[in-house]
Structure formats: structure tokens, C-alpha cells
Design a protein around this motif. Structure first.
Motif, mmCIF file in Angstrom:
data_model
loop_
_atom_site.group_PDB
_atom_site.id
_atom_site.type_symbol
_atom_site.label_atom_id
_atom_site.label_comp_id
_atom_site.label_asym_id
_atom_site.label_seq_id
_atom_site.Cartn_x
_atom_site.Cartn_y
_atom_site.Cartn_z
ATOM 1 N N UNK A 294 2.705 3.094 13.573
ATOM 2 C CA UNK A 294 1.768 2.509 14.525
ATOM 3 C C UNK A 294 1.846 0.990 14.462
ATOM 4 N N UNK A 295 1.737 0.334 15.617
ATOM 5 C CA UNK A 295 1.724 -1.118 15.687
ATOM 6 C C UNK A 295 0.317 -1.630 15.406
ATOM 7 N N UNK A 296 0.241 -2.849 14.893
ATOM 8 C CA UNK A 296 -1.068 -3.431 14.629
ATOM 9 C C UNK A 296 -1.849 -3.591 15.926
ATOM 10 N N UNK A 297 -1.205 -4.119 16.929
ATOM 11 C CA UNK A 297 -1.836 -4.299 18.239
ATOM 12 C C UNK A 297 -0.756 -4.215 19.302
ATOM 13 N N UNK A 298 -1.184 -4.035 20.533
ATOM 14 C CA UNK A 298 -0.232 -4.143 21.639
ATOM 15 C C UNK A 298 0.216 -5.594 21.710
ATOM 16 N N UNK A 299 1.372 -5.809 22.330
ATOM 17 C CA UNK A 299 1.930 -7.159 22.337
ATOM 18 C C UNK A 299 0.991 -8.172 22.970
ATOM 19 N N UNK A 300 0.376 -7.805 24.067
ATOM 20 C CA UNK A 300 -0.496 -8.751 24.758
ATOM 21 C C UNK A 300 -1.920 -8.717 24.235
ATOM 22 N N UNK B 88 2.017 10.526 9.715
ATOM 23 C CA UNK B 88 1.340 9.813 8.633
ATOM 24 C C UNK B 88 1.553 10.515 7.302
ATOM 25 N N UNK B 89 1.479 11.851 7.300
ATOM 26 C CA UNK B 89 1.678 12.604 6.059
ATOM 27 C C UNK B 89 3.093 12.408 5.530
ATOM 28 N N UNK B 90 4.078 12.479 6.415
ATOM 29 C CA UNK B 90 5.471 12.314 5.991
ATOM 30 C C UNK B 90 5.732 10.901 5.489
ATOM 31 N N UNK B 91 5.290 9.885 6.250
ATOM 32 C CA UNK B 91 5.545 8.498 5.875
ATOM 33 C C UNK B 91 4.845 8.130 4.574
ATOM 34 N N UNK C 186 0.824 -1.204 0.000
ATOM 35 C CA UNK C 186 0.000 0.000 0.000
ATOM 36 C C UNK C 186 0.860 1.256 0.000
ATOM 37 N N UNK C 187 0.236 2.346 -0.404
ATOM 38 C CA UNK C 187 0.926 3.640 -0.392
ATOM 39 C C UNK C 187 0.839 4.273 0.986
ATOM 40 N N UNK C 188 -0.344 4.250 1.569
ATOM 41 C CA UNK C 188 -0.565 4.917 2.847
ATOM 42 C C UNK C 188 0.115 4.129 3.966
ATOM 43 N N UNK C 189 0.894 4.841 4.791
ATOM 44 C CA UNK C 189 1.558 4.241 5.950
ATOM 45 C C UNK C 189 1.100 4.986 7.196
ATOM 46 N N UNK C 190 0.274 4.385 8.017
ATOM 47 C CA UNK C 190 -0.249 5.092 9.200
ATOM 48 C C UNK C 190 0.828 5.317 10.249
ATOM 49 N N UNK C 191 0.770 6.463 10.889
ATOM 50 C CA UNK C 191 1.680 6.797 11.973
ATOM 51 C C UNK C 191 0.906 7.138 13.222
ATOM 52 N N UNK D 256 4.075 10.265 2.126
ATOM 53 C CA UNK D 256 4.789 10.964 1.057
ATOM 54 C C UNK D 256 6.091 10.239 0.720
ATOM 55 N N UNK D 257 6.766 9.755 1.748
ATOM 56 C CA UNK D 257 7.994 8.990 1.539
ATOM 57 C C UNK D 257 7.705 7.700 0.784
ATOM 58 N N UNK D 258 6.584 7.059 1.121
ATOM 59 C CA UNK D 258 6.196 5.822 0.454
ATOM 60 C C UNK D 258 5.887 6.067 -1.028
ATOM 61 N N UNK D 259 5.237 7.191 -1.324
ATOM 62 C CA UNK D 259 4.922 7.530 -2.714
ATOM 63 C C UNK D 259 6.190 7.721 -3.522
ATOM 64 N N UNK D 260 7.177 8.414 -2.939
ATOM 65 C CA UNK D 260 8.425 8.661 -3.664
ATOM 66 C C UNK D 260 9.185 7.368 -3.927
ATOM 67 N N UNK D 261 9.162 6.445 -2.957
ATOM 68 C CA UNK D 261 9.846 5.167 -3.151
ATOM 69 C C UNK D 261 9.200 4.337 -4.257
ATOM 70 N N UNK D 262 7.906 4.551 -4.478
ATOM 71 C CA UNK D 262 7.181 3.784 -5.496
ATOM 72 C C UNK D 262 6.991 4.598 -6.781
ATOM 73 N N UNK D 263 7.830 5.586 -6.975
ATOM 74 C CA UNK D 263 7.705 6.472 -8.133
ATOM 75 C C UNK D 263 7.703 5.699 -9.447
#
Length: 387
Positions: A300-306, A20-23, A9-14, A25-32
Motif C-alpha cells: 500500500x502507498x502512503x498517499x495518492x500522488x496528488x 499483508x499476511x504474506x508480506x 518494522x515487522x508488519x508490512x501493510x498490503x 511473514x516474509x518480513x519476519x523471516x528476513x529478520x530472523x
């Protein structure tokens, strides 16, 4: 898009909107290259959405060299600020002593991105200064900047900066508000010793300040014995955090534990559950630091460890927590686990039920999902009518 980006995906949640905006944008540039190939492929023109106004705009944007040039410039400008955000949001060390200094460093790096041409960077600097005013340039931040030898010993001109010295004096007056003798001792005597590196400040071991990873509060504890008034103040200030991120994470754990379906927990049991889950996260983080496998704080993590290893079945519950010690091994998984019964109120070790999380571990066994009816039934056990 996922065909060309290998299902990424392009969107990387923070953890913040800024991150989130920076990550993203960085993801979009890497997939140019992948994105540009996508819009020139024959299948792209066959999509119904491409012929719309937004579709045509998207196609033109992907093929516009100026767009990619500006994306690259945005990332160069915001990267220094993201580093500051990582420092503030991190749990590795207290950040108060480094915040103001790193903000000044970020501003210098941004000016370099614009070639040190004032007409190009003045608008960005105006925004940063506006955000700092009254928030990140308080007397507390200025004093922490002055008392951190990582900056003040590297640049002697800090001691001659009128704004910083004025902020430091104001901080001393507040800290020792009822003792004129200690105010005079800190400002006129002990600060001079610190500035001139006299006594214990001149020792060879005191040169650890050159390392960014050092703890300035610990440095003062070891080397500030000859300046007790200034030492006490420095240790208090440099031990502070500069954000409430740690508290926010603890509150998030409370939200995960105390839910609509589990709202009859006593205060003692709730605190015990949060204690287990939050400290489990901290232990995992410490292990990552030791092994140098530190993940991006901003992601952001998917879930807390426990989270996902908590099972409620009527009046009894059990929590599964990863352990490094030699505990019982879950059959067929290679995962070692132990049941924390006391905090959950269970009187004895309970057998694990196959919830949605555990079900994945048994996927290879040909598990039949039709036999899962008891999962929902168990969730209703022990509940009165109307609950």
C-alpha cells in the motif's frame, strides 16, 4: 526490536489482508537473525512483559527451529498464489486471459514444494479447488485460457481437454445466442484453424505469443482476420479484467476528494478533481514501468500522488501536481509544479499556503510553527455558522 532491526518494522501493510499476511511473514523471516539476537540479549530479560505468559511464549517461539522451518514452508506454498494476486490486481494489462493458466501453474509449483507427494499437498489443493469452484473456473475463464495462444500453443493437449472444450462451446452459445450459423462457424471451422495454426496463425509474427508480456487481444486483432467470428469473441473476452481493483481505486479517489470538510463540491468539479488525481497516478505508474522501477503492486502507498497537495481556502482552491515539463520551480525545493485552477474553480493562479505537507520542505529555514494559526483560521473561511 527496532534497535536490532535498524528501526524497521515487522508488519508490512498490503492492499489486501492476504497480501499483508504474506508480506509480514516474509518480513519476519528476513529478520530472523536480528529477532533471535534480540531475545538472548541481556536487556530482553529486563523487560517486564517478558516474564508474562505471552512474553515467555514469544521468547520460545523465536528460539524454536521448527517455527522458522514452518514459516519458510508457508512462504514457499503461498508465493505462487501471491504472484497470481499481483497479476489480478495489476493495471499493466488485462488479466482474464492469464488467470486460469497461472492458477494451474501455481498449483503445479505448490505440488513441487511438497515433493509431489499427494498426502502432503492434498489439503492445500482442496482449499484452492474450493475457492476456484464457481468463481475462477467459469466458462469465461476456460474460454480465455483456450483462446490465449500463450497456453494453448505451448500445450496442444488443452484442445483435447473435455472440460475446457465444453466450457468453450457453452461460452460460444452464450456469446452468439441467437445465431446458430456463427456458433457452428466458431466451433467447427475457425477453432480448427486456430488449433492447427493455419493461414495467418502460421506467420512468423504470430509467434509473439511465447512472450508472457504480450497482449492476447492485440494478437487476435493482428492475426485473426481469417477467423472473424472467433476473432470478435476472443478480443472481447481477452480484453476483460478479472477483478474490480481498478474501479476500487477510482472510488477511493472519490473518497479522498469528497470529504466531510469538502462536501459542497458540484458534480462537475468533483469529476474534474478525480480526473486529475487518478490520471496523475496512472501517469506516474507509466513512468515507473518505462524506467523499470515498478513498485510492488501489493504494497500500500502512503498517499495518492496528488493527496496532500490540495489546499482549500474558502471558495477558492488550488492543486499542485508534479510535472515533467518545464514549469515554474518551487523555491528551495527543486520541485516543479503548476496550479490547476480551472478544475478547482479558481479564477487565477493562487499562492501556496504552508500546510503540514509543505512545512517539511521549509524545515531548514527555521520556520516557526507559532505562525501557523492562520491555517486553521483559513479552513473556517466561507463557512456559515453551524457548518
Amino acid at each position: 526490536m527496532r534497535h536490532f532491526t535498524e528501526r524497521r518494522d515487522i508488519v508490512r501493510p498490503g492492499v489486501t489482508r492476504f497480501a499483508s499476511a504474506f508480506l509480514t511473514l516474509e518480513s519476519i523471516l528476513k529478520k530472523k537473525d536480528q529477532l533471535r539476537k534480540m531475545v538472548v540479549h541481556s536487556k530482553w530479560d529486563g523487560l517486564r512483559e517478558v516474564s508474562s505468559k505471552k512474553g515467555k511464549a514469544a521468547t520460545a517461539t523465536m528460539m524454536n527451529p521448527e517455527f522458522w522451518k514452518e514459516v519458510k514452508m508457508c512462504l514457499k506454498v503461498f508465493e505462487p498464489l501471491v504472484k497470481v494476486l499481483c497479476l489480478v490486481d495489476g493495471d499493466v494489462k488485462p488479466s482474464m486471459g492469464f488467470l486460469y493458466g497461472e492458477l494451474l501453474k501455481a498449483k503445479r509449483e505448490i505440488k513441487q514444494v511438497y515433493g509431489n507427494v499427494e498426502s502432503r499437498y492434498k489439503d492445500v489443493m482442496a482449499i484452492i479447488d474450493k475457492k476456484m469452484e464457481g468463481r475462477l473456473n467459469s466458462v469465461l475463464h476456460l474460454s480465455a485460457y483456450l483462446l490465449n495462444p500463450h497456453y494453448s500453443y505451448a500445450d496442444a493437449s488443452i484442445f483435447d481437454d473435455g472440460t475446457i472444450i465444453e466450457g468453450f462451446i457453452s461460452c460460444v452459445e452464450t456469446f452468439y445466442h441467437d445465431d446458430d450459423d456463427k456458433q457452428d462457424q466458431a466451433v467447427n471451422v475457425e477453432l480448427r484453424k486456430f488449433q492447427n495454426r493455419e493461414g495467418s496463425f502460421a506467420k512468423k509474427l504470430a509467434r509473439t505469443y511465447q512472450n508472457f508480456d504480450f497482449n492476447p487481444a492485440s494478437w487476435w486483432k493482428l492475426n485473426g482476420n481469417e477467423t472473424p467470428v472467433l476473432q470478435r469473441m476472443a478480443m472481447r473476452i481477452l480484453s476483460l479484467t478479472s477483478s474490480s481493483s481498478g474501479c476500487e481505486r477510482n472510488w477511493s479517489v472519490f473518497d479522498l476528494v469528497h470529504t466531510k470538510k469538502r462536501n459542497r463540491l458540484t458534480t462537475a468539479r468533483l469529476n474534474s478533481l478525480v480526473f486529475i488525481q487518478f490520471n496523475s497516478k496512472l501517469m506516474s505508474r507509466r513512468q515507473q514501468i518505462k524506467s523499470k522501477k515498478i513498485t510492488d503492486v501489493l504494497l500500500s502507498n502512503d498517499v495518492m500522488q496528488a493527496q496532500g497537495f490540495m489546499f482549500d481556502g474558502g471558495d477558492e482552491c488550488a492543486t499542485v501536481v508534479y510535472e515533467d515539463d518545464d514549469e515554474e520551480e518551487m523555491p528551495g525545493t527543486g520541485i516543479r509544479w503548476t496550479v490547476i485552477g480551472e478544475a478547482m474553480g479558481a479564477s487565477e493562479q493562487l499562492e501556496l499556503r504552508r500546510s503540514s505537507r509543505i512545512r517539511e520542505l521549509y524545515a531548514e529555514e527555521g520556520f516557526d510553527s507559532k505562525e501557523e494559526k492562520f491555517d486553521n483560521e483559513d479552513g473556517l473561511d466561507g463557512m456559515d455558522e453551524g457548518e
